[in-house]
Every structure is written in C-alpha cells, then in structure tokens.
Scaffold this motif. Structure first.
Motif, PDB file in Angstrom:
ATOM      1  N   LYS A 239       0.890  -1.272  -0.149  1.00 56.30           N
ATOM      2  CA  LYS A 239       0.026   0.088   0.031  1.00 56.30           C
ATOM      3  C   LYS A 239       0.835   1.412   0.142  1.00 56.30           C
ATOM      4  CE  LYS A 239      -4.022   2.113   0.945  1.00 56.30           C
ATOM      5  NZ  LYS A 239      -4.944   2.462  -0.460  1.00 56.30           N
ATOM      6  N   LYS A 240       0.545   2.251  -0.905  1.00 57.36           N
ATOM      7  CA  LYS A 240       1.348   3.448  -0.946  1.00 57.36           C
ATOM      8  C   LYS A 240       0.337   4.522  -0.260  1.00 57.36           C
ATOM      9  CE  LYS A 240       3.849   2.618  -5.109  1.00 57.36           C
ATOM     10  NZ  LYS A 240       4.713   1.803  -4.805  1.00 57.36           N
ATOM     11  N   LEU A 241       1.217   5.355   0.809  1.00 55.11           N
ATOM     12  CA  LEU A 241       0.488   6.194   1.397  1.00 55.11           C
ATOM     13  C   LEU A 241       0.980   7.614   0.909  1.00 55.11           C
ATOM     14  CD1 LEU A 241       0.501   4.293   4.654  1.00 55.11           C
ATOM     15  CD2 LEU A 241      -1.430   4.710   3.237  1.00 55.11           C
TER      16      LEU A 241
ATOM     17  N   THR B 211       5.084   4.235   3.308  1.00 58.13           N
ATOM     18  CA  THR B 211       4.802   3.024   2.622  1.00 58.13           C
ATOM     19  C   THR B 211       3.883   2.132   3.698  1.00 58.13           C
ATOM     20  OG1 THR B 211       6.518   1.741   2.848  1.00 58.13           O
ATOM     21  CG2 THR B 211       6.364   3.142   0.734  1.00 58.13           C
ATOM     22  N   GLY B 212       3.311   1.188   3.126  1.00 57.03           N
ATOM     23  CA  GLY B 212       2.356   0.280   4.120  1.00 57.03           C
ATOM     24  C   GLY B 212       3.300  -0.412   4.620  1.00 57.03           C
ATOM     25  N   LYS B 213       4.665  -1.059   4.167  1.00 55.61           N
ATOM     26  CA  LYS B 213       5.845  -1.698   4.575  1.00 55.61           C
ATOM     27  C   LYS B 213       6.253  -0.882   5.789  1.00 55.61           C
ATOM     28  CE  LYS B 213      10.203  -3.823   3.539  1.00 55.61           C
ATOM     29  NZ  LYS B 213      11.043  -4.159   2.723  1.00 55.61           N
ATOM     30  N   GLN B 214       6.372   0.467   5.577  1.00 57.67           N
ATOM     31  CA  GLN B 214       7.273   1.140   6.696  1.00 57.67           C
ATOM     32  C   GLN B 214       6.318   1.201   7.827  1.00 57.67           C
ATOM     33  OE1 GLN B 214       8.124   4.643   4.058  1.00 57.67           O
ATOM     34  NE2 GLN B 214      10.298   4.357   4.630  1.00 57.67           N
TER      35      GLN B 214
END
Length: 97
Positions: free
Chosen positions: A54-56, A60-63
């Motif tokens: 997911k890009k916020l 990022t969703g990962k972070q």
C-alpha cells in the motif's frame, strides 16, 4: 511483519499534519508517555486494512507495518517539523532498539 493488519490513524490535536498509526484497538495509555504528551489528544481520522504494498501519502505500508511491529506505532510528522518533534522521534526510535 504481518502481510496485512487493520490500523487506526489519528491526527494530533496539537501539531498540524501530524499523525500516528497504531493497531486497531491499541490503547492510547500503552504508548510512550512522552509521545502522548507532545501529540495531545488523538483525533480519529480513519481505519484501514494496511498491506506492505500500500502506498500512502508520505510513506509506504511496509514502513508503517514495520514500525508498528517494532514500536507499536508509526509517527508521521509534518514536513515543517519543529526541532523538539524531530528530537522526540529520534529518542523514541533509539529507546526501542
């Protein structure tokens, strides 16, 4: 890191464009006292199902998922951070290592 997690996003009542991401259902009083004091009263912004892909807007969703797994929260500061907010973030991150 989980492949997906329900998270809640809160905006700060004290600092413009400052948000905290936590697991949905996270108790506010379980977060670090210094963070709660500077952040102010949390104002619910949204809940979402977050995945690493997911890009916020600013991350990022990962972070976010990695920070939540490690520290129980992800703090997103405004681009115009005050020195004390930058220092708080640095201290919180170093104290959790």
């Amino acid at each position: 890191m989980k492949q997906r997690e329900f998270v809640s996003v809160f905006r700060s009542s004290r600092k413009a464009d400052t948000y905290i991401f936590v697991r949905r259902g996270q108790k506010w009083d379980e977060l670090p006292e210094g963070l709660r004091g500077i952040f102010g009263q949390p104002v619910h912004a949204m809940d979402l199902l977050l995945t690493p892909e997911k890009k916020l807007a600013r991350t990022t969703g990962k972070q976010v998922l990695e920070a939540i797994e490690e520290k129980d929260f992800f703090l997103q500061l405004s681009d115009e951070q005050d020195d004390y907010m930058t220092e708080l973030k640095r201290r919180l991150e170093s104290s959790r290592k």
